[in-house]
Design an enzyme around this catalytic site. Structure first.
Site, PDB file in Angstrom:
ATOM      1  N   ASP A 237      88.892 176.037  65.496  1.00  0.00           N
ATOM      2  CA  ASP A 237      88.805 174.719  65.299  1.00  0.00           C
ATOM      3  C   ASP A 237      88.618 174.393  63.756  1.00  0.00           C
ATOM      4  OD1 ASP A 237      88.564 172.090  65.632  1.00  0.00           O
ATOM      5  OD2 ASP A 237      86.847 172.156  67.061  1.00  0.00           O
TER       6      ASP A 237
HETATM    7  C1  BGC Z   1      88.297 168.865  66.785  1.00  0.00           C
HETATM    8  C2  BGC Z   1      89.666 169.589  67.317  1.00  0.00           C
HETATM    9  C3  BGC Z   1      91.016 169.017  66.545  1.00  0.00           C
HETATM   10  C4  BGC Z   1      90.747 169.214  65.237  1.00  0.00           C
HETATM   11  C5  BGC Z   1      91.772 168.996  64.243  1.00  0.00           C
HETATM   12  C6  BGC Z   1      88.093 168.868  65.050  1.00  0.00           C
HETATM   13  O1  BGC Z   1      87.296 168.436  64.568  1.00  0.00           O
HETATM   14  O2  BGC Z   1      87.237 169.323  67.332  1.00  0.00           O
HETATM   15  O3  BGC Z   1      89.400 169.193  68.852  1.00  0.00           O
HETATM   16  O4  BGC Z   1      91.867 169.472  67.243  1.00  0.00           O
HETATM   17  O5  BGC Z   1      89.448 168.891  64.769  1.00  0.00           O
HETATM   18  O6  BGC Z   1      91.939 167.426  64.271  1.00  0.00           O
END
Ligand code: BGC
Length: 817
Positions: A237
């Site tokens: 993530d």
């Molecule tokens: C989220 C993810 C997301 C990523 C990119 C993170 O803060 O938890 O679900 O894909 O950001 O935007």
């Protein structure tokens, strides 16, 4: 092994291409390939014929690499809505559309679906996950993955694992017993790996049982890859990877976003220093190259999908999914609408909330609000609108009435570039800057333009972001100071956080004024993500709430039917925080009561991504849950209210008041969040506690009635015959629950009273019957045996219960397995 698809000649040819490419890379190139080069992409390595892999958020649309309404996307209904269709084939069609969108935008990897569970109703990001039930989650998620990948685009099933709430999400250690982990939280991931072979997975921010998920050797290397045979990529993530050697040891392939990550140069150094094994780097590179081969960006390898699926009409599909997802939880004869006039009430009826906030945000090129949809569908002049109550107690990103552009200047005040700004949000990540602008020559960004008020009164202006800002409205400078970061430490806080009011200006309806917000760019060294993120925010003049309610009640009294749209806001359901309660914000409950008192034919439309309390439900004639219904929400609402289509949804999650909800803790204590409830979440917990929710799991009414006529079991195949006893065609979701009855089936371990083991949708015309055929999975009779660390098939007697919801079981048969 089921999850290991490297068996066909085409797979073998791709593996050969992967090995050949790997053999040509030196350590530095390999380490570079494992790190984002910016927010959304990996570097191309032309020397081996490798293109740049491009990623984009989902799940309801494909935003692409630009965070702006200038790059619009089809916005489908929220994942909770998709799950409410109980239709994996429809989820698959959604996936096919998303693959088409991804291809249009040059995206190879969709950062979706989210298959965490609705453990507690307070989870802020529930709208983005499917259900409280792992089986339903796995089926919907599996359909979605199959659909996206049928279009040759990869998915990353996320967030692996137990990212079921948002409080302290970067640091929380979720303490989860092995049985709950296997039977609940890992189960959707396992089912999707087995049935849909995802080409990617995203590891979560949180820890599980003491180890952060980007370093979880046991769950990633042993369980996901070892036991399940997953052969896709493991991407962190965003900013979740913290340690070079920890992540490599924990099976993390890609550290995102770049350019500063724990991989890249740091990884090459660790190998040279003897702290990391090059063989492990090779494993990760192999996974990335395999992904590249699958999606067609590695020369010499044929992509998995050569023939693309037929084009999908996104607008039509968004509308179909929406009406199929709407859950009619109560209908005392009010729907379909009677002929006559409609008082349409509620802020969200006009300014529709069609999607949830945070990284799931996309920018549709149009939105059909309930007001638009009903006005188009009903005879001219029959809809009268009243605001009634505004749930937006805070400022929102400037949008309606604003015409803005962004002007970039260097340190000497010279203009270096400009960009059209479709709304007040600026979110430029990494090098994604307006044409001609480079980070080193970016000193200030000014959002400037005009605002034409809809109403006369005190308009509030404010801003979101960290750093120095100057805010001027109609020639007066109201703010010229520095906003400090929020205390919670979430690196995306400036983006997801609340806007701060900074100006109150007396304005007149229809008379445009100049507005300007200037932000001084001061990118501190050492932050994980370089981005220009700030917003101009606005709030309409606040009218006396009692007056608004009285006005709405008056409109309701004068109409044949009253339709009230109540909603949550971006400050209630979004990413980065959990909910404090389940109440509708503002005075909406009072509004519904007042309207219901004024008109006995009151229909309440609930525009919320996850459960809210409905304390007035017995006082109204109908309640329709519409989730975040996507860009065509208003058109679908008109389809359903007028009766052109029946609402097709069934609850994927139990709805009940917070005071009765069995699992509510989402805030860690001393960094730990114990999942003390074990396997008892959702309906499993409501039944264990003997509590009756407001609306049970699986519940949902259509516009016809169904009789359950017979249930037959032959081995693991269950056949249920149902008859449409109403007057119009309809679709029924036949649900099968398994209840252990002993002897033997109680197994010594504490088990839920029953659980969902299968379901199937059937259609039938008036008077006709249809047969639902459901294959019971072996897993429905297994429990995870903590002592032996293995699945154990629990022989014995079970009731197979077929019904319309977990509480409305119509026909039952006992079987012995
Ligand atoms: C989220 C993810 C997301 C990523 C990119 C993170 O803060 O938890 O679900 O894909 O950001 O935007």
């Amino acid at each position: 092994m089921a999850g290991s698809p490297r068996t066909t000649p085409a797979d073998q040819a791709r593996e050969a291409a992967v090995e050949a490419a790997l053999g040509k890379l030196d350590l530095d190139a390999k380490a570079r390939l494992l790190a984002g080069q910016d927010s959304w992409t990996l570097p191309a390595l032309p020397e081996i014929g490798l293109g740049s892999l491009v990623m984009s958020d989902g799940p309801i649309g494909v935003r692409g690499v630009h965070w702006t309404a200038e790059d619009p996307s089809v916005a489908l209904p929220s994942p909770t809505a998709l799950a409410a269709t109980w239709d994996p084939a429809l989820a698959r069609r959604a996936g096919t559309l998303l693959a088409q969108e991804a291809r249009r935008k040059g995206v190879h990897v969709l950062l979706a679906p989210t298959v965490n569970l609705h453990r507690s109703p307070l989870g802020g990001r529930h709208f983005e996950a499917y259900s409280e039930d792992p089986y339903l989650t796995g089926r919907i998620g599996g359909g979605y993955v199959q659909g996206v990948q049928s279009g040759g685009v990869a998915t990353t099933v996320k967030h692996f694992v137990a990212n079921d709430a948002e409080t302290d999400r970067f640091t929380v250690d979720n303490v989860v017993g092995a049985r709950a982990l296997r039977e609940l939280y890992l189960a959707p991931f396992e089912a999707i790996v087995e049935n849909a072979h995802p080409w990617g997975i995203m590891t979560a921010y949180n820890s599980v049982n003491g180890t952060t998920m980007t370093e979880h050797d046991h769950l990633v290397n042993e369980v996901l890859r070892g036991e399940w045979g997953f052969d896709g990529i493991n991407v962190s993530d965003w900013t979740a990877a913290r340690s070079t050697t920890g992540a490599l040891g924990g099976g993390l392939d890609i550290a995102m976003p770049g350019p500063r990550t724990v991989y890249g140069e740091a990884l090459a150094r660790a190998v040279r220093d003897g702290r990391a094994e090059e063989a492990k780097v090779d494993d990760a590179v192999r996974n990335v190259l395999r992904l590249a081969a699958r999606v067609g960006v590695l020369d010499g390898a044929d992509p998995v999908v050569a023939d693309l699926p037929a084009p999908v009409d996104g607008t039509a599909l968004a509308r179909e999914i929406a009406r199929r997802s709407f859950v009619l939880v109560r209908n005392e004869g009010a729907l379909p609408l009677r002929p006559g006039t409609v008082a349409l009430i509620g802020a969200a009826a006009r300014d529709a909330r069609v999607l949830g906030g945070g990284s799931a945000t996309v920018f549709p090129d149009h939105v059909v609000s309930p007001l638009d949809g009903l006005t188009a569908a009903l005879p001219e002049g029959s809809v009268r609108y009243a605001v009634g109550a505004d749930p937006n107690t805070e400022l929102a990103v400037a949008a309606k009435g604003f015409t803005l552009r962004a002007i970039c200047r260097d340190a000497d005040g010279e203009i270096t570039g400009t960009a059209f700004a479709p709304d007040g949000q600026i979110h430029w990540m990494g090098t994604d800057l307006p044409e001609g602008v480079t980070p080193d020559r970016l000193s200030t960004v000014e959002l400037t333009g005009t605002f034409t008020p809809r109403d006369t009164g005190t308009h509030t202006f404010g801003l979101k972001g960290v750093g120095a800002f100057t805010l001027t409205v109609d020639g007066t400078t109201y703010y010229d100071d520095v906003q400090r970061p929020a205390k919670d430490g979430d690196p995306f806080g400036a983006f997801f956080g609340a806007p701060v009011p900074r100006a109150g200006a007396e304005l007149t309806a229809g008379e445009p004024v100049e507005v300007s917000l200037t932000h001084v760019i001061d990118l501190p060294e050492g932050v994980p993500l370089k981005a220009v993120t700030f917003a101009l925010a606005h709030q309409e003049p606040r009218r006396d709430p009692d007056e608004l309610i009285a006005e709405a009640a008056q409109a309701a009294r004068a109409a044949d039917t009253a339709v009230v749209v109540v909603a949550t806001t971006e400050r209630v359901e979004s990413e980065g925080f959990d909910r404090a309660d389940l109440r509708l914000p503002g005075r909406q409950d009072d509004l519904v009561r007042a309207v219901a008192a004024a008109n006995p034919h009151t229909v309440v439309v609930v525009n919320a991504g996850s459960p809210v309390e409905l304390p007035w439900r017995d006082q109204v004639a109908a309640v329709l849950l519409t989730w975040f219904p996507g860009q065509e929400g208003g058109a679908a609402l008109a389809d359903v209210l007028t009766g052109a289509h029946e609402p097709g949804g069934r609850l994927p999650t139990t709805w009940g008041p917070l005071a009765d909800a069995p699992v509510t803790q989402v805030a860690p204590v001393d960094g730990e969040l114990p999942y003390n409830e074990g396997v008892f979440i959702g309906y499993r917990a409501w039944e264990k506690e003997g509590r009756t929710p407001t609306y049970p799991f699986g519940h949902g009414l259509g516009y016809t009635q169904w009789a359950y006529e017979s249930l037959e079991i032959d081995g693991t195949t269950v056949r249920v015959r149902v008859r449409n006893t109403g007057e119009r065609p309809g679709r029924e979701v036949v649900q099968l629950y398994v209840a252990p009855r002993g002897p033997g089936a109680d197994s010594g371990a504490e088990r839920p009273a029953r659980w969902l083991a299968g379901f199937a949708g059937v259609e039938a015309g008036p008077g006709e019957s249809a047969e639902a055929v459901v294959e019971l999975p072996r897993r429905a009779f297994e429990i995870w045996d903590e002592a032996s660390g293995a699945w154990s098939f629990v022989k014995g007697s079970y009731e197979i219960q077929a019904g319309r919801s977990i509480a409305d079981r119509r026909i039952t048969l006992t079987t012995t397995v």
